[in-house]
Design a protein around this motif. Structure first.
Motif, PDB file in Angstrom:
ATOM      1  N   SER A  66       0.790  -1.177  -0.031  1.00 62.45           N
ATOM      2  CA  SER A  66      -0.103   0.088  -0.014  1.00 62.45           C
ATOM      3  C   SER A  66       0.933   1.339  -0.083  1.00 62.45           C
ATOM      4  O   SER A  66       1.994   1.051   0.520  1.00 62.45           O
ATOM      5  CB  SER A  66      -0.866   0.033   1.150  1.00 62.45           C
ATOM      6  N   PRO A  67       0.478   2.329  -0.603  1.00 61.16           N
ATOM      7  CA  PRO A  67       1.004   3.779  -0.453  1.00 61.16           C
ATOM      8  C   PRO A  67       1.515   4.089   0.843  1.00 61.16           C
ATOM      9  O   PRO A  67       2.657   4.488   1.004  1.00 61.16           O
ATOM     10  CB  PRO A  67       0.170   4.530  -1.143  1.00 61.16           C
ATOM     11  N   ALA A  68       0.797   4.180   1.801  1.00 59.97           N
ATOM     12  CA  ALA A  68       0.978   4.508   3.341  1.00 59.97           C
ATOM     13  C   ALA A  68       2.035   3.731   3.749  1.00 59.97           C
ATOM     14  O   ALA A  68       2.916   4.244   4.683  1.00 59.97           O
ATOM     15  CB  ALA A  68      -0.307   4.444   4.225  1.00 59.97           C
ATOM     16  N   MET A  69       2.169   2.295   3.517  1.00 61.53           N
ATOM     17  CA  MET A  69       3.171   1.471   4.108  1.00 61.53           C
ATOM     18  C   MET A  69       4.338   1.747   3.297  1.00 61.53           C
ATOM     19  O   MET A  69       5.526   1.424   3.951  1.00 61.53           O
ATOM     20  CB  MET A  69       2.801  -0.105   4.056  1.00 61.53           C
ATOM     21  N   ALA A  70       4.397   1.573   2.143  1.00 63.41           N
ATOM     22  CA  ALA A  70       5.520   2.022   1.300  1.00 63.41           C
ATOM     23  C   ALA A  70       6.302   3.288   1.765  1.00 63.41           C
ATOM     24  O   ALA A  70       7.387   3.427   1.753  1.00 63.41           O
ATOM     25  CB  ALA A  70       5.186   2.203  -0.329  1.00 63.41           C
ATOM     26  N   LYS A  71       5.408   4.547   2.201  1.00 58.26           N
ATOM     27  CA  LYS A  71       6.127   5.661   2.476  1.00 58.26           C
ATOM     28  C   LYS A  71       6.843   5.359   3.881  1.00 58.26           C
ATOM     29  O   LYS A  71       7.577   6.031   4.007  1.00 58.26           O
ATOM     30  CB  LYS A  71       5.102   6.530   2.622  1.00 58.26           C
ATOM     31  N   ASP A  96       2.221  10.841  -4.701  1.00 55.08           N
ATOM     32  CA  ASP A  96       3.240  10.777  -3.560  1.00 55.08           C
ATOM     33  C   ASP A  96       3.847   9.359  -3.476  1.00 55.08           C
ATOM     34  O   ASP A  96       4.846   9.134  -4.375  1.00 55.08           O
ATOM     35  CB  ASP A  96       2.646  10.997  -2.290  1.00 55.08           C
ATOM     36  N   PHE A  97       3.293   8.441  -2.894  1.00 50.77           N
ATOM     37  CA  PHE A  97       3.889   7.192  -2.731  1.00 50.77           C
ATOM     38  C   PHE A  97       2.943   6.114  -3.464  1.00 50.77           C
ATOM     39  O   PHE A  97       2.739   5.054  -3.253  1.00 50.77           O
ATOM     40  CB  PHE A  97       4.161   6.626  -1.480  1.00 50.77           C
ATOM     41  N   GLU A  98       1.583   6.941  -4.211  1.00 48.00           N
ATOM     42  CA  GLU A  98       0.840   6.084  -4.794  1.00 48.00           C
ATOM     43  C   GLU A  98       1.323   5.291  -5.915  1.00 48.00           C
ATOM     44  O   GLU A  98       0.422   4.125  -6.429  1.00 48.00           O
ATOM     45  CB  GLU A  98      -0.478   6.782  -5.292  1.00 48.00           C
ATOM     46  N   MET A  99       2.580   5.469  -6.532  1.00 48.19           N
ATOM     47  CA  MET A  99       3.243   4.747  -7.536  1.00 48.19           C
ATOM     48  C   MET A  99       4.700   4.927  -7.137  1.00 48.19           C
ATOM     49  O   MET A  99       4.889   6.145  -7.167  1.00 48.19           O
ATOM     50  CB  MET A  99       2.737   5.095  -8.986  1.00 48.19           C
ATOM     51  N   VAL A 100       5.395   3.846  -7.236  1.00 47.94           N
ATOM     52  CA  VAL A 100       6.403   3.958  -7.017  1.00 47.94           C
ATOM     53  C   VAL A 100       7.584   3.156  -7.913  1.00 47.94           C
ATOM     54  O   VAL A 100       8.544   2.213  -7.598  1.00 47.94           O
ATOM     55  CB  VAL A 100       7.100   3.203  -5.380  1.00 47.94           C
ATOM     56  N   PRO A 101       7.447   3.326  -9.032  1.00 46.00           N
ATOM     57  CA  PRO A 101       8.328   2.741 -10.215  1.00 46.00           C
ATOM     58  C   PRO A 101       9.858   2.773  -9.800  1.00 46.00           C
ATOM     59  O   PRO A 101      10.604   1.842 -10.403  1.00 46.00           O
ATOM     60  CB  PRO A 101       7.726   3.215 -11.559  1.00 46.00           C
ATOM     61  N   LYS A 121      10.440   6.241   3.301  1.00 47.92           N
ATOM     62  CA  LYS A 121      10.444   7.653   3.776  1.00 47.92           C
ATOM     63  C   LYS A 121      10.898   7.841   5.272  1.00 47.92           C
ATOM     64  O   LYS A 121      12.147   8.283   5.809  1.00 47.92           O
ATOM     65  CB  LYS A 121       9.524   8.584   3.140  1.00 47.92           C
ATOM     66  N   THR A 122       9.666   7.376   6.076  1.00 42.29           N
ATOM     67  CA  THR A 122       9.663   7.366   7.386  1.00 42.29           C
ATOM     68  C   THR A 122      11.001   6.973   8.198  1.00 42.29           C
ATOM     69  O   THR A 122      11.719   7.375   9.082  1.00 42.29           O
ATOM     70  CB  THR A 122       8.579   7.158   8.153  1.00 42.29           C
ATOM     71  N   HIS A 123      11.081   5.493   7.586  1.00 41.32           N
ATOM     72  CA  HIS A 123      12.290   4.678   8.199  1.00 41.32           C
ATOM     73  C   HIS A 123      13.409   4.223   7.203  1.00 41.32           C
ATOM     74  O   HIS A 123      14.058   3.437   7.063  1.00 41.32           O
ATOM     75  CB  HIS A 123      11.908   3.378   8.664  1.00 41.32           C
ATOM     76  N   ASP A 124      13.361   5.018   6.061  1.00 42.55           N
ATOM     77  CA  ASP A 124      14.336   4.980   4.922  1.00 42.55           C
ATOM     78  C   ASP A 124      15.765   4.715   5.698  1.00 42.55           C
ATOM     79  O   ASP A 124      16.438   4.228   4.792  1.00 42.55           O
ATOM     80  CB  ASP A 124      14.283   6.226   4.248  1.00 42.55           C
ATOM     81  N   HIS A 125      16.133   5.628   6.768  1.00 45.44           N
ATOM     82  CA  HIS A 125      17.438   5.420   7.313  1.00 45.44           C
ATOM     83  C   HIS A 125      17.794   3.747   7.907  1.00 45.44           C
ATOM     84  O   HIS A 125      18.725   3.132   7.988  1.00 45.44           O
ATOM     85  CB  HIS A 125      17.825   6.289   8.370  1.00 45.44           C
ATOM     86  N   ILE A 126      16.718   3.185   7.957  1.00 41.12           N
ATOM     87  CA  ILE A 126      16.685   1.866   8.662  1.00 41.12           C
ATOM     88  C   ILE A 126      16.573   0.733   7.417  1.00 41.12           C
ATOM     89  O   ILE A 126      17.307  -0.242   7.568  1.00 41.12           O
ATOM     90  CB  ILE A 126      15.781   1.485   9.850  1.00 41.12           C
ATOM     91  N   LEU A 185      10.076  -6.183   0.534  1.00 42.74           N
ATOM     92  CA  LEU A 185       9.808  -6.381  -0.837  1.00 42.74           C
ATOM     93  C   LEU A 185       8.470  -5.303  -1.061  1.00 42.74           C
ATOM     94  O   LEU A 185       7.550  -5.410  -0.663  1.00 42.74           O
ATOM     95  CB  LEU A 185       9.423  -7.461  -1.209  1.00 42.74           C
ATOM     96  N   ILE A 186       8.981  -4.110  -1.919  1.00 43.48           N
ATOM     97  CA  ILE A 186       7.650  -3.076  -2.171  1.00 43.48           C
ATOM     98  C   ILE A 186       7.191  -3.456  -3.578  1.00 43.48           C
ATOM     99  O   ILE A 186       7.634  -3.617  -4.675  1.00 43.48           O
ATOM    100  CB  ILE A 186       8.323  -1.905  -2.362  1.00 43.48           C
ATOM    101  N   ASN A 187       5.996  -4.034  -3.280  1.00 47.16           N
ATOM    102  CA  ASN A 187       5.010  -4.371  -4.542  1.00 47.16           C
ATOM    103  C   ASN A 187       4.679  -3.274  -5.271  1.00 47.16           C
ATOM    104  O   ASN A 187       3.576  -2.695  -5.468  1.00 47.16           O
ATOM    105  CB  ASN A 187       3.974  -5.480  -4.106  1.00 47.16           C
ATOM    106  N   ALA A 188       5.525  -2.753  -5.842  1.00 46.28           N
ATOM    107  CA  ALA A 188       5.339  -1.577  -6.978  1.00 46.28           C
ATOM    108  C   ALA A 188       4.110  -1.875  -8.026  1.00 46.28           C
ATOM    109  O   ALA A 188       3.263  -1.014  -8.205  1.00 46.28           O
ATOM    110  CB  ALA A 188       6.599  -1.184  -7.652  1.00 46.28           C
ATOM    111  N   TRP A 189       4.215  -3.043  -8.408  1.00 46.83           N
ATOM    112  CA  TRP A 189       3.046  -3.382  -9.341  1.00 46.83           C
ATOM    113  C   TRP A 189       1.563  -3.465  -8.777  1.00 46.83           C
ATOM    114  O   TRP A 189       0.987  -2.798  -9.368  1.00 46.83           O
ATOM    115  CB  TRP A 189       3.453  -4.748  -9.996  1.00 46.83           C
ATOM    116  N   GLY A 190       1.653  -4.062  -7.603  1.00 49.70           N
ATOM    117  CA  GLY A 190       0.510  -4.082  -6.994  1.00 49.70           C
ATOM    118  C   GLY A 190      -0.038  -2.562  -6.560  1.00 49.70           C
ATOM    119  O   GLY A 190      -1.357  -2.287  -6.755  1.00 49.70           O
TER     120      GLY A 190
END
Length: 507
Positions: free
Chosen positions: A90-95, A433-438, A99-104, A402-407
């Motif tokens: 989902s976009p929220a979890m991908a974000k 925003d993070f609604e698509m992350v190709p 982004k939020t935990h990008d450093h981790i 694994l970010i399911n960009a396709w889904g």
């Protein structure tokens, strides 16, 4: 003293040791039970040894994981062998991950294939985070993707497209053209000439062709069984020949890269500053006279060239194929897009790079293509480096996300009931925003995320400016075969063949 007569001292000592041990064990268990167990994400029931691997049998990974996410949620734990994966859908979890935990989550899982082909993790795409990687990315951006090469890139793109248009124009009438081959020649020509110069070796001296070499490298970068099954998998990789295939692939790739470096070393004294390409710049950064403060080794140079070979061509190629496939399937989109392109170029006899900025519908078409057909459907895995929470669930260090960009790009809750349809107009009012992350996100996002769409836009504009296109063999446009294949990069299974008809500007 009788007690010592009945029970020898060694037996009493042993009993005392056992008593102390069990007391310690009881205390440890009691303390552990008082600690709250981690709240792990939901996961499908797993089998011994293989984990959840059986859930992927007979289905493309991204599609199988997308279906499972509908049952288990946008944050799901999935095991392949003993290796845990966090599936994000989902976009929220991908974000949260990007982004939020990008450093981790900015690390990458270790892999035998990746280690070999990246010269022990010296590249940019697959290496764990380090000061060395940051320097390598800076070099790639400044010396290959930055303003230094932009003018050369645009010049070569125009030249290669002119060659492509002439090739299509000389094709026999009413005969389908294999656009996969044409796009490969065009993108490969631009990328390799910017990176390696006009005289780059189009094919290796020995071994498989360039195309097979890159395809095999991408397959090996996907990893072997030993990455997920430490004992049995390594044995199977050995007896099945996977290890030998990896070594052969590396030998062929390394020999080709070595030939590129040797060619540049032989000519570096003769080229002018205007003629220097990406490899010339890398060789200068590896010389003793380098004043940048970061001197490259030969393996560093090879790893950067490997990144260009495996990442610079294939993703742009598949996006072009998917874009033209979707345009050919929709008569409405094709006519609307063609009208925009030809109206904006009516005053000139060709498409100019500056014209593209005015073509808003073309940009929407390319965005819609990337939404439905993310080149890497699951991106490159992000590995968690320390404990954190995603969506309220605990994530254990060593878990790969694994970010399911396709889904995510096809989620009806984000895109509406027509999420599976090719409808570029949705971007007239939709801010992404993070609604698509190709191209991923955060510090591990694709360095070419701006250049790649611009290249696709320019190629598509020229194809629709000069030619009308039809689906061959009496097949209805909407029935064009759109089957997918591939793991790391998602290709169209059947090559795209369309019939061109040169547009008559005198009418």
């Amino acid at each position: 003293m009788e007690i010592f007569t009945i029970f020898p001292s060694w037996l009493l000592t042993t009993a005392l040791v056992f008593f102390m041990f069990f007391t310690f064990l009881y205390t440890l268990i009691s303390n552990r039970s008082s600690i709250t167990a981690p709240k792990l994400p939901p996961n499908p029931p797993k089998l011994p040894i293989i984990g959840n691997l059986h859930k992927l049998i007979g289905k493309p990974r991204h599609q199988a994981l997308w279906q499972l996410s509908k049952e288990y949620g946008p944050v799901m734990l999935f095991y392949i062998g003993s290796k845990p994966y966090l599936i994000i859908s989902s976009p929220a979890m991908a974000k949260q991950v990007l982004k939020t935990h990008d450093h981790i989550f900015c690390s990458r899982p270790l892999s035998k294939g990746v280690k070999r082909l990246t010269y022990n993790y010296l590249d940019i795409a697959f290496s764990p985070p380090s000061d060395h990687r940051r320097e390598m990315r800076k070099i790639l951006v400044s010396e290959f993707l930055g303003p230094k090469r932009a003018r050369l890139f645009n010049h070569l793109l125009v030249s290669e497209i002119e060659t492509m248009v002439r090739s299509i124009g000389s094709h026999p009438p009413n005969v389908a053209v294999n656009l996969n081959k044409l796009f490969l020649a065009t993108v490969k020509g631009v990328v390799c000439k910017v990176a390696f110069g006009n005289n780059y070796r189009q094919q290796p001296i020995k071994g498989p062709s360039w195309e097979v070499l890159v395809d095999e490298a991408l397959e090996m970068l996907g990893g072997g069984l030993g990455d997920s099954f430490p004992w049995a998998g390594r044995f199977i990789d050995y007896v099945s020949g996977w290890n030998d295939k990896l070594e052969t692939c590396f030998t062929n790739l390394d020999a080709y890269i070595e030939s590129i470096i040797d060619d540049h070393k032989n000519q570096i004294a003769e080229v002018t500053d205007d003629e220097k390409d990406f490899v010339h710049a890398l060789l200068e950064l590896s010389s003793e006279d380098n004043t940048s403060g970061h001197r490259l080794t030969k393996e560093d140079v090879k790893a950067l060239i490997m990144d260009v070979l495996t990442g610079g061509v294939d993703t742009t190629l598949v996006t072009l194929v998917w874009a033209m496939s979707e345009i050919a399937r929709s008569v409405r989109v094709k006519q609307k897009l063609q009208t925009e392109i030809r109206n904006h170029t009516r005053r000139t006899p060709k498409v100019d790079v500056l014209d593209i900025a005015k073509m808003t519908y073309l940009k929407m078409v390319v965005k819609e293509t990337l939404r439905l057909h993310a080149p890497a459907p699951l991106l490159i895995p992000h590995e968690c480096m320390s404990h954190c929470q995603i969506g309220g669930y605990d994530v254990i260090p060593g878990t790969s996300a694994l970010i399911n960009a396709w889904g995510i790009g096809r989620d009806p809750s984000t895109w509406g009931e027509n999420a599976a349809d090719f409808y570029p107009e949705r971007f007239e009012k939709f801010e992404v925003d993070f609604e698509m992350v190709p191209f991923g996100g955060g510090r591990r996002s694709c360095p070419a995320k701006n250049m790649a769409p611009a290249t696709v836009e320019f190629v598509i504009a020229n194809l629709l400016y000069w030619f009308d296109w039809e689906v061959p063999d009496g097949v209805k446009s909407e029935d064009l075969n759109m089957q997918e294949e591939g793991i790391l990069v998602l290709h169209k299974k059947v090559p795209l063949r369309l019939v061109p008809a040169k547009y008559n500007w005198d009418d």
